[in-house]
Design a protein around this motif. Structure first.
Motif, mmCIF file in Angstrom:
data_model
loop_
_atom_site.group_PDB
_atom_site.id
_atom_site.type_symbol
_atom_site.label_atom_id
_atom_site.label_comp_id
_atom_site.label_asym_id
_atom_site.label_seq_id
_atom_site.Cartn_x
_atom_site.Cartn_y
_atom_site.Cartn_z
ATOM 1 N N GLN A 1 0.862 5.523 0.907
ATOM 2 C CA GLN A 1 0.151 6.603 1.591
ATOM 3 C C GLN A 1 0.856 7.916 1.281
ATOM 4 O O GLN A 1 1.981 8.133 1.734
ATOM 5 N N ASN B 1 -0.883 13.097 4.351
ATOM 6 C CA ASN B 1 -2.238 13.482 4.789
ATOM 7 C C ASN B 1 -3.341 12.822 3.972
ATOM 8 O O ASN B 1 -4.424 13.400 3.812
ATOM 9 N N LYS B 2 -3.065 11.657 3.458
ATOM 10 C CA LYS B 2 -4.054 10.922 2.670
ATOM 11 C C LYS B 2 -4.285 9.547 3.277
ATOM 12 O O LYS B 2 -3.538 9.103 4.165
ATOM 13 N N GLY B 3 -5.315 8.864 2.780
ATOM 14 C CA GLY B 3 -5.532 7.477 3.163
ATOM 15 C C GLY B 3 -4.591 6.551 2.410
ATOM 16 O O GLY B 3 -3.696 6.994 1.699
ATOM 17 N N LEU B 4 -4.779 5.264 2.562
ATOM 18 C CA LEU B 4 -3.918 4.273 1.932
ATOM 19 C C LEU B 4 -4.529 3.781 0.636
ATOM 20 O O LEU B 4 -5.738 3.560 0.549
ATOM 21 N N PHE C 1 3.813 0.724 2.603
ATOM 22 C CA PHE C 1 3.612 -0.319 3.606
ATOM 23 C C PHE C 1 3.526 -1.682 2.938
ATOM 24 O O PHE C 1 2.740 -1.877 1.999
ATOM 25 N N TYR D 1 0.847 -1.180 0.000
ATOM 26 C CA TYR D 1 0.000 0.000 0.000
ATOM 27 C C TYR D 1 0.890 1.240 0.000
ATOM 28 O O TYR D 1 1.993 1.227 0.554
ATOM 29 N N LEU E 1 -4.062 0.830 -2.493
ATOM 30 C CA LEU E 1 -3.420 -0.426 -2.863
ATOM 31 C C LEU E 1 -2.578 -0.247 -4.111
ATOM 32 O O LEU E 1 -3.059 0.253 -5.136
ATOM 33 N N GLU F 1 4.825 7.293 1.759
ATOM 34 C CA GLU F 1 5.168 6.186 2.654
ATOM 35 C C GLU F 1 4.558 4.907 2.096
ATOM 36 O O GLU F 1 3.409 4.903 1.629
#
Lengths: 116, 112
Positions: B38, B41-44, B90, B36, B46, B88
């Motif tokens: 990011q 300041n945002k959501g994740l 993940f 994922y 895919l 970022e």
């Protein structure tokens, strides 16, 4: 983008007060999740739901409760907020039917909570 | 129990050079693995997922990852970094109940 909204997006509260965060979806997905994100920890699961009124604990559930009375809404409540609960909270949904572990989750935009 | 380890907390590359973000996993069965991203300041979002089909998985925005069982790795690569890739990342493994276990994250910096 999956239809997931979170409210409020930002909140500042004081220690000891109850706080409720709302996650709303328009996808009719069965599964919903609450995570918290803290530096150095990635995201950690707080609670999740596998259907209306069906919920279970995640790895960091202490101090949190959840409720799901409708498919589209999943509420996270901090019963008595503490400074250690200052975090960014994400809601996620998924709709896997049989092989759930193979399907991705879709994430909301997050709620930034500060507990003073 | 399942777990993931992202080997670098911070990676810095120059625009136009290759990107490599490293991830090792631990699982007692054939895992489902995800990457994922990011943005600030945002959501994740895919990027890609591996679910025991092809070991080389192609994702969005030119990213791909290769599942290597012998090395228990699932590294993310991109041939040429863009400024917009700064974010970022993940690495994530799923348990059999569909719960996601996240790595600690790798911050990718792209220099002009």
């Amino acid at each position: 983008d999956a239809g997931i909204t979170q409210s409020p997006r930002h909140k500042v509260t004081e220690t000891g007060t109850p706080v409720t965060l709302r996650c709303h979806q328009t996808e009719n997905h069965r599964y919903m999740y609450w995570y918290r994100q803290d530096p150095g920890h990635g995201l950690r699961l707080i609670h999740y739901s596998y259907g209306v009124k069906d919920t279970d604990k995640g790895e960091v559930s202490d101090g949190y409760s959840v409720s799901r009375s409708k498919t589209e809404d999943f509420l996270l409540t901090l019963e008595s907020a503490t400074s250690s609960q200052t975090s960014v909270y994400f809601c996620a949904i998924s709709d896997a039917a049989f092989r759930r572990f193979m399907d991705e989750q879709f994430f909301g935009p997050g709620t930034r909570l500060t507990v003073l | 129990a399942q777990s993931v380890t992202q080997l670098d907390s911070h990676v810095s590359v120059s625009e136009g050079t290759p990107v490599l973000l490293r991830c090792n996993y631990s699982s007692s069965y054939s895992p489902s693995l995800f990457w994922y991203v990011q943005h600030p300041n945002k959501g994740l979002q895919l990027l890609l997922k591996y679910t025991s089909a092809a070991t080389l998985v192609k994702g969005i925005n030119g990213f791909e990852a290769e599942f290597k069982k012998s090395e228990t790795s699932f590294h993310l690569t991109k041939p040429s970094a863009h400024m917009s890739d700064a974010a970022e990342y993940f690495c994530v493994v799923s348990d059999l109940k569909g719960k996601l276990i996240f790595g600690q994250g790798t911050t990718l910096q792209v220099k002009p």
